[in-house]
Design an enzyme around this catalytic site. Structure first.
Site, PDB file in Angstrom:
ATOM      1  N   VAL A  84      -5.026  -1.469  10.161  1.00 30.77           N
ATOM      2  CA  VAL A  84      -6.321  -0.930  10.557  1.00 30.77           C
ATOM      3  C   VAL A  84      -7.272  -2.091  10.850  1.00 30.77           C
ATOM      4  O   VAL A  84      -7.391  -3.028  10.057  1.00 30.77           O
ATOM      5  CB  VAL A  84      -6.905  -0.023   9.447  1.00 30.77           C
ATOM      6  CG1 VAL A  84      -8.216   0.603   9.903  1.00 30.77           C
ATOM      7  CG2 VAL A  84      -5.919   1.068   9.054  1.00 30.77           C
ATOM      8  N   PRO A 135      -2.579  -8.075  -2.031  1.00 31.96           N
ATOM      9  CA  PRO A 135      -3.962  -8.316  -1.614  1.00 31.96           C
ATOM     10  C   PRO A 135      -4.764  -7.024  -1.463  1.00 31.96           C
ATOM     11  O   PRO A 135      -5.969  -7.003  -1.745  1.00 31.96           O
ATOM     12  CB  PRO A 135      -3.827  -9.039  -0.272  1.00 31.96           C
ATOM     13  CG  PRO A 135      -2.414  -8.919   0.124  1.00 31.96           C
ATOM     14  CD  PRO A 135      -1.609  -8.639  -1.097  1.00 31.96           C
ATOM     15  N   ASP A 136      -4.097  -5.930  -1.065  1.00 35.04           N
ATOM     16  CA  ASP A 136      -4.809  -4.649  -0.936  1.00 35.04           C
ATOM     17  C   ASP A 136      -5.386  -4.209  -2.281  1.00 35.04           C
ATOM     18  O   ASP A 136      -6.447  -3.589  -2.344  1.00 35.04           O
ATOM     19  CB  ASP A 136      -3.876  -3.565  -0.370  1.00 35.04           C
ATOM     20  CG  ASP A 136      -2.584  -3.389  -1.171  1.00 35.04           C
ATOM     21  OD1 ASP A 136      -2.087  -4.375  -1.740  1.00 35.04           O
ATOM     22  OD2 ASP A 136      -2.077  -2.248  -1.231  1.00 35.04           O
ATOM     23  N   ARG A 137      -4.705  -4.561  -3.358  1.00 35.13           N
ATOM     24  CA  ARG A 137      -5.160  -4.150  -4.686  1.00 35.13           C
ATOM     25  C   ARG A 137      -6.355  -5.011  -5.127  1.00 35.13           C
ATOM     26  O   ARG A 137      -7.273  -4.527  -5.778  1.00 35.13           O
ATOM     27  CB  ARG A 137      -4.007  -4.251  -5.680  1.00 35.13           C
ATOM     28  CG  ARG A 137      -2.767  -3.548  -5.128  1.00 35.13           C
ATOM     29  CD  ARG A 137      -1.582  -3.653  -6.033  1.00 35.13           C
ATOM     30  NE  ARG A 137      -1.735  -2.757  -7.169  1.00 35.13           N
ATOM     31  CZ  ARG A 137      -0.953  -2.792  -8.244  1.00 35.13           C
ATOM     32  NH1 ARG A 137       0.001  -3.705  -8.336  1.00 35.13           N
ATOM     33  NH2 ARG A 137      -1.137  -1.947  -9.224  1.00 35.13           N
ATOM     34  N   ASP A 179      -4.574   4.528  -4.741  1.00 32.25           N
ATOM     35  CA  ASP A 179      -4.478   4.341  -3.295  1.00 32.25           C
ATOM     36  C   ASP A 179      -3.151   4.910  -2.793  1.00 32.25           C
ATOM     37  O   ASP A 179      -2.080   4.438  -3.155  1.00 32.25           O
ATOM     38  CB  ASP A 179      -4.586   2.838  -2.964  1.00 32.25           C
ATOM     39  CG  ASP A 179      -4.694   2.575  -1.475  1.00 32.25           C
ATOM     40  OD1 ASP A 179      -4.303   3.441  -0.670  1.00 32.25           O
ATOM     41  OD2 ASP A 179      -5.147   1.476  -1.100  1.00 32.25           O
ATOM     42  N   THR A 193       1.824   3.333   1.573  1.00 33.48           N
ATOM     43  CA  THR A 193       3.288   3.372   1.593  1.00 33.48           C
ATOM     44  C   THR A 193       3.778   3.543   0.163  1.00 33.48           C
ATOM     45  O   THR A 193       4.682   4.327  -0.119  1.00 33.48           O
ATOM     46  CB  THR A 193       3.827   2.060   2.191  1.00 33.48           C
ATOM     47  OG1 THR A 193       3.169   1.839   3.435  1.00 33.48           O
ATOM     48  CG2 THR A 193       5.320   2.124   2.379  1.00 33.48           C
ATOM     49  N   CYS A 252      -3.671  -4.721   6.769  1.00 35.59           N
ATOM     50  CA  CYS A 252      -2.282  -4.432   7.132  1.00 35.59           C
ATOM     51  C   CYS A 252      -1.561  -3.865   5.939  1.00 35.59           C
ATOM     52  O   CYS A 252      -1.359  -4.573   4.942  1.00 35.59           O
ATOM     53  CB  CYS A 252      -1.549  -5.713   7.499  1.00 35.59           C
ATOM     54  SG  CYS A 252      -1.918  -6.335   9.075  1.00 35.59           S
ATOM     55  N   THR A 257       2.847   0.376   6.344  1.00 35.81           N
ATOM     56  CA  THR A 257       3.031   1.386   7.390  1.00 35.81           C
ATOM     57  C   THR A 257       2.046   1.181   8.541  1.00 35.81           C
ATOM     58  O   THR A 257       2.429   1.135   9.691  1.00 35.81           O
ATOM     59  CB  THR A 257       2.848   2.813   6.812  1.00 35.81           C
ATOM     60  OG1 THR A 257       3.718   2.960   5.688  1.00 35.81           O
ATOM     61  CG2 THR A 257       3.176   3.868   7.852  1.00 35.81           C
ATOM     62  N   ASN A 258       0.762   1.059   8.225  1.00 33.66           N
ATOM     63  CA  ASN A 258      -0.267   0.997   9.263  1.00 33.66           C
ATOM     64  C   ASN A 258      -1.157  -0.232   9.133  1.00 33.66           C
ATOM     65  O   ASN A 258      -1.385  -0.730   8.026  1.00 33.66           O
ATOM     66  CB  ASN A 258      -1.151   2.258   9.200  1.00 33.66           C
ATOM     67  CG  ASN A 258      -0.407   3.497   9.660  1.00 33.66           C
ATOM     68  OD1 ASN A 258       0.212   3.492  10.717  1.00 33.66           O
ATOM     69  ND2 ASN A 258      -0.449   4.545   8.868  1.00 33.66           N
TER      70      ASN A 258
HETATM   71  N1  LIG Z   1      -4.807  11.633   6.676  1.00 35.60           N
HETATM   72  C1  LIG Z   1      -3.485  11.593   6.515  1.00 35.60           C
HETATM   73  N2  LIG Z   1      -2.755  12.731   6.534  1.00 35.60           N
HETATM   74  C2  LIG Z   1      -1.415  12.709   6.397  1.00 35.60           C
HETATM   75  N3  LIG Z   1      -0.706  11.591   6.197  1.00 35.60           N
HETATM   76  C3  LIG Z   1      -1.384  10.445   6.165  1.00 35.60           C
HETATM   77  C4  LIG Z   1      -2.799  10.369   6.309  1.00 35.60           C
HETATM   78  N4  LIG Z   1      -3.174   9.068   6.224  1.00 35.60           N
HETATM   79  C5  LIG Z   1      -2.047   8.375   6.028  1.00 35.60           C
HETATM   80  N5  LIG Z   1      -0.978   9.186   5.989  1.00 35.60           N
HETATM   81  C6  LIG Z   1       0.412   8.812   5.802  1.00 35.60           C
HETATM   82  O1  LIG Z   1       0.510   8.128   4.566  1.00 35.60           O
HETATM   83  C7  LIG Z   1       1.415   7.031   4.691  1.00 35.60           C
HETATM   84  C8  LIG Z   1       0.732   5.781   4.244  1.00 35.60           C
HETATM   85  O2  LIG Z   1      -0.351   5.528   5.098  1.00 35.60           O
HETATM   86  P1  LIG Z   1      -1.266   4.256   4.994  1.00 35.60           P
HETATM   87  O3  LIG Z   1      -2.389   4.552   4.084  1.00 35.60           O
HETATM   88  O4  LIG Z   1      -1.614   3.866   6.389  1.00 35.60           O
HETATM   89  O5  LIG Z   1      -0.260   3.231   4.328  1.00 35.60           O
HETATM   90  P2  LIG Z   1      -0.262   1.638   4.270  1.00 35.60           P
HETATM   91  O6  LIG Z   1      -1.669   1.200   3.948  1.00 35.60           O
HETATM   92  O7  LIG Z   1       0.709   1.312   3.182  1.00 35.60           O
HETATM   93  O8  LIG Z   1       0.191   1.129   5.602  1.00 35.60           O
HETATM   94  C9  LIG Z   1       1.854   6.955   6.127  1.00 35.60           C
HETATM   95  O9  LIG Z   1       3.177   7.444   6.191  1.00 35.60           O
HETATM   96  C10 LIG Z   1       0.872   7.841   6.876  1.00 35.60           C
HETATM   97  O10 LIG Z   1       1.504   8.517   7.936  1.00 35.60           O
HETATM   98  C1  LIG Z   2       2.368  -2.250  -3.957  1.00 31.84           C
HETATM   99  C2  LIG Z   2       2.228  -2.579  -2.480  1.00 31.84           C
HETATM  100  C3  LIG Z   2       3.597  -2.560  -1.824  1.00 31.84           C
HETATM  101  C4  LIG Z   2       1.349  -1.484  -1.827  1.00 31.84           C
HETATM  102  O1  LIG Z   2       1.267  -1.743  -0.454  1.00 31.84           O
HETATM  103  P1  LIG Z   2       0.904  -0.660   0.668  1.00 31.84           P
HETATM  104  O2  LIG Z   2       1.340   0.680   0.176  1.00 31.84           O
HETATM  105  O3  LIG Z   2      -0.608  -0.701   0.830  1.00 31.84           O
HETATM  106  O4  LIG Z   2       1.552  -1.112   1.916  1.00 31.84           O
HETATM  107  C5  LIG Z   2       1.510  -3.960  -2.282  1.00 31.84           C
HETATM  108  O5  LIG Z   2       0.298  -3.958  -2.978  1.00 31.84           O
HETATM  109  C6  LIG Z   2       2.349  -5.120  -2.740  1.00 31.84           C
HETATM  110  O6  LIG Z   2       3.225  -5.557  -2.026  1.00 31.84           O
HETATM  111  N1  LIG Z   2       2.085  -5.638  -3.966  1.00 31.84           N
HETATM  112  C7  LIG Z   2       2.740  -6.768  -4.550  1.00 31.84           C
HETATM  113  C8  LIG Z   2       3.051  -6.573  -5.994  1.00 31.84           C
HETATM  114  C9  LIG Z   2       1.846  -6.235  -6.870  1.00 31.84           C
HETATM  115  O7  LIG Z   2       0.786  -5.854  -6.381  1.00 31.84           O
HETATM  116  O8  LIG Z   2       1.961  -6.373  -8.108  1.00 31.84           O
HETATM  117  K   LIG Z   3      -2.990   0.230   1.591  1.00 30.33           K
END
Ligand SMILES: Nc1ncnc2c1ncn2[C@@H]1O[C@H](COP(=O)(O)OP(=O)(O)O)[C@@H](O)[C@H]1O
Ligand SMILES: CC(C)(COP(=O)(O)O)[C@@H](O)C(=O)NCCC(=O)O
Ligand SMILES: [K+]
EC number: 2.7.1.33
Length: 257
Positions: free
Chosen positions: A13, A108-110, A129, A132, A7, A10-11
């Site tokens: 998966v 957590p994603d990091r 990465d 968002t 999670c 934005t998205n």
């Molecule tokens: N292949 C792609 N092409 C264009 N925009 C993308 C693509 N993949 C993701 N995005 C855009 O990048 C932004 C972040 O996407 P995402 O990686 O899903 O973020 P998060 O993991 O933070 O939810 C979103 O606004 C999404 O629409």
């Molecule tokens: C920096 C982030 C907002 C990135 O999140 P994402 O773009 O994947 O939604 C996320 O890793 C987060 O909330 N981190 C907490 C602070 C830190 O990692 O130091």
């Molecule tokens: K992410």
């Protein structure tokens, strides 16, 4: 089958694995109001559409949005009769503990990206990465997350320009034909595209100088291939790095529980 859930802000998966074999992946927007029943209707319909029987025995979740975790736990309990591992919670072991300031909550994603990158490449890595936020995760020689950089995300920057300036439209990020834009949209696209190429170049260069050892740079997130068209920014691009990291952490917990 293992279900990995990533999670982002934005998205969200879902990715399904049968042993080491990848089965399917599905993406939906992240909304904290979404209930367990709603997740299941969405997931089961897509699985049925692909002709895959649902047989989930394990779930691992990484969420940068704490509020969505409750309903995902209910989903696991109600529909898969399983307790999920949630990255960042004390009962989810990490192959290597992060080394950061005491009391710091690392996204957590990091942690997941770090585990995935270490498993594939060994240490001394920068993971970039494009989510968002655009994050840079520094992975030490032993696989520990040791810090990094958080920059505004690409789409966030474009959205901010559109929101704050009355005459600037919403535009999609793309590589412009020329640096010098001759209309508003081309000017904005140039600013964001070349701006982010510069961000990645400059930050990875400065991290390398501070780290004082050679480092590989791995790009992930949907926008990594686009920015790689601007210059040589990455040694590798791996769009599945976060999902791979989730499988690594899940396996580690199964072996060490
Ligand atoms: N292949 C792609 N092409 C264009 N925009 C993308 C693509 N993949 C993701 N995005 C855009 O990048 C932004 C972040 O996407 P995402 O990686 O899903 O973020 P998060 O993991 O933070 O939810 C979103 O606004 C999404 O629409
Ligand atoms: C920096 C982030 C907002 C990135 O999140 P994402 O773009 O994947 O939604 C996320 O890793 C987060 O909330 N981190 C907490 C602070 C830190 O990692 O130091
Ligand atoms: K992410």
């Amino acid at each position: 089958m293992l279900l990995c859930i990533d999670c982002g802000n934005t998205n969200t998966v879902f990715a399904v694995w049968d042993g080491a074999e990848f089965v399917a992946t599905f993406r939906t927007s992240t909304e904290h109001q979404r209930t367990a029943d709603q997740y299941y209707v969405w997931f089961s319909q897509l699985m049925e559409h692909r002709g895959i029987r649902i047989d989930i025995h394990g779930v691992i979740i990484s969420s940068t949005v704490p509020r969505v975790v409750f309903n995902l736990r209910v989903l696991c309990d109600r529909y898969f009769a399983t307790r999920p591992l949630v990255v960042g919670k004390p009962d989810c072991l990490l192959p290597t503990a992060p080394r950061v300031d005491p009391g710091t909550q690392v996204g957590p994603d990091r942690l997941v990206n770090s585990a995935g990158a270490y498993d594939r490449h060994g240490g001394d890595i920068i993971v970039v990465d494009f989510g968002t936020a655009t994050t840079f995760d520094v992975v030490a020689h032993d696989g520990a997350y040791v810090g990094g950089v958080i920059a505004p995300g690409v789409n966030l920057s474009l959205e901010a320009l559109h929101m704050a300036a009355a005459a600037l439209p919403h535009v999609d990020v793309t590589k412009p034909q020329k640096v010098i834009g001759t209309n508003t949209v081309a000017c904005m696209q140039s600013g964001v595209f070349w701006g982010y190429v510069g961000v990645v170049q400059s930050i990875t260069e400065r991290i390398r100088a501070e780290y004082e050892k050679p480092m590989r740079v791995v790009g992930t997130g949907g926008l990594a291939p686009l920015f790689a068209q601007g210059d040589v920014l990455f040694d590798d691009i791996e769009e599945d790095l976060t999902m791979h990291g989730l499988t690594v952490i899940h396996r580690y917990n199964m072996e060490h529980a």
